[in-house]
Write a protein that holds these residues in place. Structure first.
Motif, PDB file in Angstrom:
ATOM      1  N   HIS A 140       0.851  -1.195   0.000  1.00 40.07           N
ATOM      2  CA  HIS A 140       0.000   0.000   0.000  1.00 40.07           C
ATOM      3  C   HIS A 140       0.886   1.244   0.000  1.00 40.07           C
ATOM      4  O   HIS A 140       1.055   1.897   1.026  1.00 40.07           O
ATOM      5  CB  HIS A 140      -0.924   0.001   1.214  1.00 40.07           C
ATOM      6  N   PRO A 141       1.457   1.577  -1.169  1.00 37.39           N
ATOM      7  CA  PRO A 141       2.347   2.739  -1.252  1.00 37.39           C
ATOM      8  C   PRO A 141       1.613   4.043  -0.978  1.00 37.39           C
ATOM      9  O   PRO A 141       0.378   4.121  -0.981  1.00 37.39           O
ATOM     10  CB  PRO A 141       2.848   2.690  -2.700  1.00 37.39           C
ATOM     11  N   ALA A 142       2.412   5.075  -0.758  1.00 36.41           N
ATOM     12  CA  ALA A 142       1.854   6.407  -0.509  1.00 36.41           C
ATOM     13  C   ALA A 142       1.165   6.936  -1.766  1.00 36.41           C
ATOM     14  O   ALA A 142       1.440   6.518  -2.893  1.00 36.41           O
ATOM     15  CB  ALA A 142       2.959   7.354  -0.081  1.00 36.41           C
ATOM     16  N   THR A 143       0.253   7.865  -1.550  1.00 34.33           N
ATOM     17  CA  THR A 143      -0.456   8.516  -2.656  1.00 34.33           C
ATOM     18  C   THR A 143       0.543   9.183  -3.603  1.00 34.33           C
ATOM     19  O   THR A 143       1.533   9.767  -3.150  1.00 34.33           O
ATOM     20  CB  THR A 143      -1.421   9.574  -2.100  1.00 34.33           C
ATOM     21  N   PRO A 144       0.338   9.097  -4.912  1.00 37.79           N
ATOM     22  CA  PRO A 144       1.271   9.736  -5.855  1.00 37.79           C
ATOM     23  C   PRO A 144       1.418  11.226  -5.583  1.00 37.79           C
ATOM     24  O   PRO A 144       0.455  11.922  -5.225  1.00 37.79           O
ATOM     25  CB  PRO A 144       0.618   9.481  -7.218  1.00 37.79           C
ATOM     26  N   THR A 145       2.638  11.714  -5.736  1.00 43.17           N
ATOM     27  CA  THR A 145       2.877  13.144  -5.597  1.00 43.17           C
ATOM     28  C   THR A 145       2.322  13.876  -6.811  1.00 43.17           C
ATOM     29  O   THR A 145       1.912  13.262  -7.799  1.00 43.17           O
ATOM     30  CB  THR A 145       4.382  13.422  -5.481  1.00 43.17           C
ATOM     31  N   GLN A 146       2.337  15.206  -6.732  1.00 48.61           N
ATOM     32  CA  GLN A 146       1.849  15.999  -7.856  1.00 48.61           C
ATOM     33  C   GLN A 146       2.676  15.724  -9.114  1.00 48.61           C
ATOM     34  O   GLN A 146       2.135  15.589 -10.215  1.00 48.61           O
ATOM     35  CB  GLN A 146       1.904  17.489  -7.511  1.00 48.61           C
ATOM     36  N   GLY A 203      -1.078   2.244   4.086  1.00 49.30           N
ATOM     37  CA  GLY A 203      -1.562   3.563   3.706  1.00 49.30           C
ATOM     38  C   GLY A 203      -0.578   4.700   3.813  1.00 49.30           C
ATOM     39  O   GLY A 203      -0.364   5.416   2.831  1.00 49.30           O
ATOM     40  N   PRO A 204       0.042   4.932   4.961  1.00 50.29           N
ATOM     41  CA  PRO A 204       0.930   6.097   5.050  1.00 50.29           C
ATOM     42  C   PRO A 204       2.098   6.044   4.083  1.00 50.29           C
ATOM     43  O   PRO A 204       2.632   7.076   3.687  1.00 50.29           O
ATOM     44  CB  PRO A 204       1.425   6.043   6.508  1.00 50.29           C
ATOM     45  N   VAL A 239      11.563   4.175   6.992  1.00 49.15           N
ATOM     46  CA  VAL A 239      11.258   5.400   6.252  1.00 49.15           C
ATOM     47  C   VAL A 239      10.093   5.158   5.310  1.00 49.15           C
ATOM     48  O   VAL A 239       9.825   4.017   4.908  1.00 49.15           O
ATOM     49  CB  VAL A 239      12.482   5.903   5.455  1.00 49.15           C
ATOM     50  N   LEU A 240       9.412   6.227   4.946  1.00 44.71           N
ATOM     51  CA  LEU A 240       8.328   6.123   3.978  1.00 44.71           C
ATOM     52  C   LEU A 240       8.871   5.665   2.633  1.00 44.71           C
ATOM     53  O   LEU A 240       9.955   6.058   2.215  1.00 44.71           O
ATOM     54  CB  LEU A 240       7.635   7.479   3.824  1.00 44.71           C
TER      55      LEU A 240
END
Length: 652
Positions: free
Chosen positions: A401-407, A521-522, A544-545
């Motif tokens: 569950h990777p982090a939400t894509p960056t801009q 999620g995070p 680390v994230l």
């Protein structure tokens, strides 16, 4: 809204006697494997004109969305259907040039659309290959590629066609069409009454015979293979012809013979009112004619080194042999093995072999999975490269569950978190390990290619989307390839199998306690800190994230016994009463994988009971390389208001 039989919004009626199409469709249906037929029915047409009342063939599913959705159930895309058709030029009137134009007679002058290269412009293919599904998409790319490829022959044809079509399905459908003796079909009299379907799962093209009312019309001694246009090109190479001949043989042994068809001829005669009793005779003659033109039968055998045992200074070996057309698949020691057919009766397989002697039993199976041959050989691996197994390989990291894509990632087209999923394997041994034919069979689907070798202690990644992975993490990683499917955020089973199908890892991860919830999620990954992947406590969240693909975030302990506690924990233990429970917590240094912290409870400071995963209250990643871990006592505080807890550190 009133669907026929609750499913169909339209139906089709065929009244052309003697309705041999019903018999032909039944044989296609009994043949199976080609997805070419439907469960049509017999009905009675009652129009206002009494002279037109008759029995009919009632076609319901046909090649409609309901038909394809019944085959490809778990796809959002319906695929694209193309109808291969002629151009009909009416050339009759009821009284000279000024008279009314009749639809019949007609000709096909300049209107026969053979499978041939017409360039890249889809408009040159549009009439002959009429799009019947996904029209808004108007995607002719696969049809254009097919036509251009069919102008080739030999190896050039096969190399371009293999990734474009479902070869096995094509050959079974063409074999049944040949046996049924349909003359008015592409590859025979006229290039029509055929359909091409670009299936949604992999964009490969399947073929479907359509309009079979002229079945059993060819001479029983007519050409076995299609003869018109570029269709003969399919059979210039031995590989496709071998598959085709294999299906012919299989079909003659199952539905296409007088023994099977005679009772059905009687049944259809009674149901349709038109005699079908002459068809089993045609079928017997046609089957006999084709059988006599199949290759002579040979025994299944190993030919490498004359079939004698030998040694190989490598971790995988090529083994060759001979087989007849009845062989459709091969297993080595019970494990399915990809086969390369080098000619009409010669096969070659690549087999991973462990260090030392490898007894190999190679077994051949027919289309129905029945054993038709076997042979054995022992190959000794004299190299220092061993095969991947449960003793030398671990799944060291899993990012489900990777982090939400960056801009920036979204702007680059990577709009889904799933694009950044990955799984990392580690060679835990002191020698090189060969991952050839190691495969993920559950959770995700992936097979490591032949020749994938990992150095001692090295790490290997499989990713959801390699371009997205490189965008987020950069280049320089050892990536074996992209897997199919995705890892569920809610947890699922993951199975990694060795080349011999024995499990290397087989476990079910979760997103709730006792699994590390911070991995859901995070943006933290799951890292294997222990030795048993089935134990949730053997896993932790990454320091680390984004995790640490291709490397380890673990910090080995190198101090004295007195320094073990400070290496493993940065604070605690802390005790408190929460509700009616005695809870003890501490801050774990996530990178201290080589030390284990144990929590124990007592009521008398004499007898201490270790806490289990069932007593775990929280595993919270603090974002600074530590996680707060909390356990509760099994005894309610109200029943035992005097309780104690301690933590101990040990090397596993």
């Amino acid at each position: 809204d009133d669907l026929f039989r609750g499913v169909h919004d339209t139906v089709s009626i065929e009244r052309s006697p003697p309705l041999k199409e019903m018999f032909a469709k039944h044989l296609f249906n009994r043949a199976g494997g080609a997805f070419t037929t439907f469960f049509d029915d017999v009905a009675w047409v009652i129009p206002p004109t009494t002279g037109d009342r008759s029995v009919c063939l009632l076609s319901m599913a046909r090649h409609t969305d309901s038909y394809f959705e019944s085959i490809f159930r778990n796809t959002s895309d319906s695929g694209t259907l193309f109808n291969h058709e002629l151009l009909y030029n009416p050339n009759g009137t009821d009284g000279g040039p000024e008279g009314l134009k009749r639809g019949n007679p007609y000709n096909h002058t300049n209107g026969m659309y053979l499978l041939t290269d017409r360039g890249t412009d889809k408009e040159t293919y549009r009439w002959g290959f009429q799009i019947r599904g996904a029209r808004a998409r108007d995607d002719y790319s696969q049809i254009v590629a097919l036509n251009r490829t069919m102008s080739l022959s030999g190896n050039a044809l096969r190399n371009r066609l293999d990734p474009l079509i479902d070869v096995n399905q094509w050959m079974r459908c063409l074999a049944m069409a040949s046996l049924n003796g349909t003359d008015d079909i592409t590859g025979r009299l006229y290039p029509h009454n055929f359909r091409f379907y670009v299936r949604p799962t992999d964009n490969k093209i399947m073929i479907y015979q359509w309009d079979m009312d002229r079945s059993f019309n060819l001479s029983s001694s007519s050409s076995v293979t299609p003869y018109a246009g570029n269709w003969p090109n399919l059979f210039t190479g031995p590989e496709y012809r071998r598959i085709f001949d294999g299906h012919l043989h299989d079909l003659i042994q199952s539905p296409y013979n007088a023994t099977y068809t005679t009772p059905w001829a009687s049944h259809f005669t009674a149901a349709l009112g038109y005699s079908q009793n002459g068809l089993p005779g045609y079928i017997a003659y046609r089957a006999n004619y084709i059988s006599r033109r199949l290759p002579a039968q040979i025994s299944f055998r190993i030919t490498t080194n004359g079939g004698a045992n030998f040694s190989e200074a490598d971790s995988h070996v090529n083994i060759a042999g001979d087989a007849w057309i009845d062989v459709f698949s091969i297993k080595v020691n019970g494990a399915p093995t990809p086969v390369i057919w080098t000619d009409g009766n010669s096969w070659r397989i690549t087999v991973p072999i462990a260090i030392g002697p490898n007894p190999l039993t190679i077994t051949a199976y027919d289309y129905h999975g029945t054993q038709v041959g076997t042979d054995s050989i022992t190959v000794t691996n004299t190299s220092a490269i061993d095969l991947a197994n449960v003793g030398n390989t671990i799944i060291s990291e899993l990012h489900y569950h990777p982090a939400t894509p960056t801009q920036a990632e979204s702007a680059a087209g990577f709009i889904d978190q799933e694009f950044f999923e990955f799984i990392e394997l580690t060679n835990t041994s002191a020698i090189q390990i060969d991952y050839s034919s190691v495969r993920f069979t559950d959770g995700i689907i992936f097979e490591f290619p032949i020749g994938t070798i990992l150095a001692p202690g090295a790490r290997l990644l499989v990713v959801s989307n390699q371009t997205a992975f490189q965008f987020r993490y950069g280049a320089g990683f050892v990536v074996a390839g992209e897997f199919s499917g995705n890892l569920r955020n809610s947890g699922e089973n993951v199975r990694l199998e060795a080349a011999d199908t024995t499990p290397i890892a087989d476990f079910t991860y979760g997103d709730d306690l006792p699994w590390p919830e911070s991995a859901d999620g995070p943006g933290y990954s799951l890292v294997l800190a222990g030795s048993d992947p089935t134990d949730p406590l053997a896993w932790r969240s990454s320091t680390v994230l984004g995790g640490n693909p291709g490397s380890s975030d673990s910090i080995p302990f190198s101090g004295t016994v007195d320094e073990m506690l400070s290496h493993a924990s940065s604070g605690g233990p802390f005790g408190e009463v929460v509700g009616d429970a005695f809870v003890v917590s501490f801050d774990q240094n996530l990178a201290a994988d080589d030390l284990e912290i144990r929590v124990e409870f007592s009521t008398d400071l004499i007898t201490f009971t270790p806490a289990t995963s069932a007593q775990l209250v929280s595993r919270f990643n603090n974002g600074d390389g530590t996680a707060t871990i909390a356990y509760k006592s099994l005894l309610p505080w109200s029943a035992a208001p005097r309780q104690f807890a301690r933590i101990s550190v040990r090397s596993p």
